[in-house]
Motif scaffolding. Structure first.
Motif: not given
Length: 57
Positions: A43-51, A54-57
């Motif tokens: 879950l922590a990795l998923k959160d980091e991936i989503e974060k 989000a910064t690239t869009h």
């Protein structure tokens, strides 16, 4: 490390943990706490991936 390669690495680790969870759940000798810890890491990795996405869009 570029953002794309960092995201690729995080996704690879996420998949690795998912396989570890699947393997652990198929072995009754594995402690439930170990599975919970793996799920938290996933879950922590998923959160980091989503974060990062989000910064690239």
């Amino acid at each position: 490390m570029s953002l794309a390669s960092h995201l690729d690495e995080l996704q690879r680790k996420h998949g690795d943990i998912e396989r570890e969870i699947d393997d652990a759940m198929n072995h009754p000798s594995v402690d439930d706490l170990d599975i919970v810890n793996l799920k938290r890491r996933k879950l922590a990795l998923k959160d980091e991936i989503e974060k990062l996405r989000a910064t690239t869009h």
